[in-house]
Design a protein around this motif. Structure first.
Motif, mmCIF file in Angstrom:
data_model
loop_
_atom_site.group_PDB
_atom_site.id
_atom_site.type_symbol
_atom_site.label_atom_id
_atom_site.label_comp_id
_atom_site.label_asym_id
_atom_site.label_seq_id
_atom_site.Cartn_x
_atom_site.Cartn_y
_atom_site.Cartn_z
ATOM 1 N N HIS A 53 0.989 5.477 -1.983
ATOM 2 C CA HIS A 53 0.395 6.496 -2.874
ATOM 3 C C HIS A 53 1.580 7.329 -3.353
ATOM 4 C CE1 HIS A 53 -3.761 6.160 -0.934
ATOM 5 N NE2 HIS A 53 -3.005 5.749 0.059
ATOM 6 N N HIS B 226 0.813 -1.221 0.000
ATOM 7 C CA HIS B 226 0.000 0.000 0.000
ATOM 8 C C HIS B 226 0.847 1.273 0.000
ATOM 9 C CE1 HIS B 226 -3.747 2.177 0.623
ATOM 10 N NE2 HIS B 226 -3.058 2.970 1.412
ATOM 11 N N HIS C 87 -9.085 1.569 2.235
ATOM 12 C CA HIS C 87 -8.771 1.891 3.628
ATOM 13 C C HIS C 87 -9.994 1.522 4.462
ATOM 14 C CE1 HIS C 87 -6.466 4.882 1.182
ATOM 15 N NE2 HIS C 87 -5.520 4.682 2.066
#
Ligand SMILES: [Zn+2]
Length: 404
Positions: free
Chosen positions: A72, A70, A208
């Motif tokens: 970004h 995970h 999430h």
């Protein structure tokens, strides 16, 4: 130390070799051909019948590359620009404000730098999430394997799936999927539509879940700082009726939870919710350093393991972490949960992450697996029984790589 694999069948020998599936080997060896492993085992056994070149790597352990489930990347320019305020929603508001003042080229530069540092941190596979698509071309250039999740944010449910499939990739290096941001930023119908789409194409689904107390309050009551945030951004939906359920139960009611659903964070998940996740065989993704930064709570990782779940590791973005390092995440899991064996923590960082992202041949060393390997220089003469503990508690600044 960076070694390009030879294209011809070559034997690599190391003091230790960690296959992940199977016990670690002392005086281990593998043979690779054109980026694939064709044999693994004790050196004396692998050596038999091998007529090609061999290379002795010496006092090192050979490991599979790590998996960061995970990230970004597109938020990398926010590094050091946000301070934790003790309130999750204040952090979100700050993120949105600061993000809007950063120039496009800065985002690209920071994302490229973050990818480079992930390479040096030993990451071989990542699950990147983005709503701009900025990182796609960078992922394509990079030596890392990636799953790119186009992130969906639409609480009013006005958009349709085709709006997000514009940059649908048909790329041998990048697997493309969709990820709703969270249960409080995507409408229930859109959540279900995304799940149906990822299921149809046998893709991983990620969101999430149960990250903050504010999220729980919103789903239980329809009120609180998240409601105010949605209203403030013109995203509130008058047709939304609070389910009166905690986040995991709510997602289960929508039919979202199964073994292809990656539930990121779970810092607020209760025992009951974790038990439900284990019945659905969902995939918890633990981002402890982000949770600590934001002060949103610590997930019950030991309970997850006790109930048979296979948690994997993520870093989340540089807006809530100072590095995108799975080595650092492993060390943090060990610090919070010293009762979890370092061998299990290593599985969380490798094979369980690759399984969550539905990527074959990654996160372990066996015939047929990809030869994307790390060279861990042993800091001292470490007995085999202490090898995992050494890797988890004494993460090196950088790892060597053996790659094709
Ligand atoms: Zn995230």
């Amino acid at each position: 130390m960076e070694i390009r694999l030879s294209r011809e069948p070559t034997l690599y020998r190391a003091r230790y070799l960690i296959p992940v599936i199977g016990r670690p080997l002392e005086n281990g060896a593998l043979i690779s051909v054109e980026g694939r492993i064709i044999d693994v085992g004790p050196y004396t056994k692998v050596k038999k019948g091998h007529l090609g070149p061999e290379q002795d790597l010496g006092e090192v352990a050979l490991l599979p590359a790590l998996v960061n489930v995970h990230t970004h990347l597109e938020l990398s320019a926010l590094k050091w620009r946000l301070t934790p305020s003790g309130s999750f929603v204040s952090w979100v508001k700050n993120l949105l404000r600061v993000r809007s003042n950063i120039k496009a080229e800065e985002f690209v530069k920071a994302a490229r730098q973050a990818l480079k540092s992930m390479w040096h941190e030993g990451i071989g596979l990542l699950g990147d999430h983005g709503n701009t698509g900025l990182s796609i071309s960078l992922l394509r250039e990079s030596p890392l394997t990636a799953v790119f999740f186009r992130e969906v944010i639409d609480f009013q449910g006005k958009s349709s799936l085709k709006d997000y499939l514009k940059d649908h990739l048909n790329d041998p290096k990048i697997t493309f999927s969709l990820a709703p941001h969270a249960p409080y930023t995507v409408s229930p119908l859109l959540l279900q539509a995304i799940k149906a789409w990822t299921k149809k194409y046998n893709l991983p689904f990620s969101l999430h879940v149960a990250e903050s107390p504010e999220e729980v309050e919103f789903l239980m009551t329809g009120k609180g700082p998240i409601r105010e945030l949605l209203e403030g951004r013109g995203q509130w939906s008058a047709s939304f009726v609070a389910p009166g359920l905690r986040p995991v139960k709510y997602l289960d009611r929508l039919g979202i939870l199964d073994e292809d659903t990656i539930c990121v964070h779970l810092s607020q998940a209760t025992e009951k919710e974790i038990s439900l996740l284990s019945r659905r065989r969902a995939r918890p993704c633990i981002c402890l350093r982000s949770n600590t930064f934001l002060g949103v709570g610590i997930p019950k990782v030991n309970l997850m393991l006790k109930l048979g779940l296979k948690p994997c590791l993520g870093t989340d973005s540089l807006a809530s972490n100072d590095k995108l390092s799975i080595l650092a995440e492993m060390a943090t899991v060990h610090r919070f949960f010293p009762e979890i064996s370092p061998e299990i923590i290593f599985k969380m960082a490798t094979i369980w992450g690759a399984e969550a992202l539905k990527q074959q041949g990654i996160g372990y060393i066996a015939p047929g697996a990809r030869a994307d390997l790390l060279i861990y220089q042993l800091p001292q003469r470490v007995p085999l029984k202490d090898l995992f503990s050494c890797i988890v508690t004494q993460p090196p600044e950088q790892l060597g790589r053996l790659y094709g």
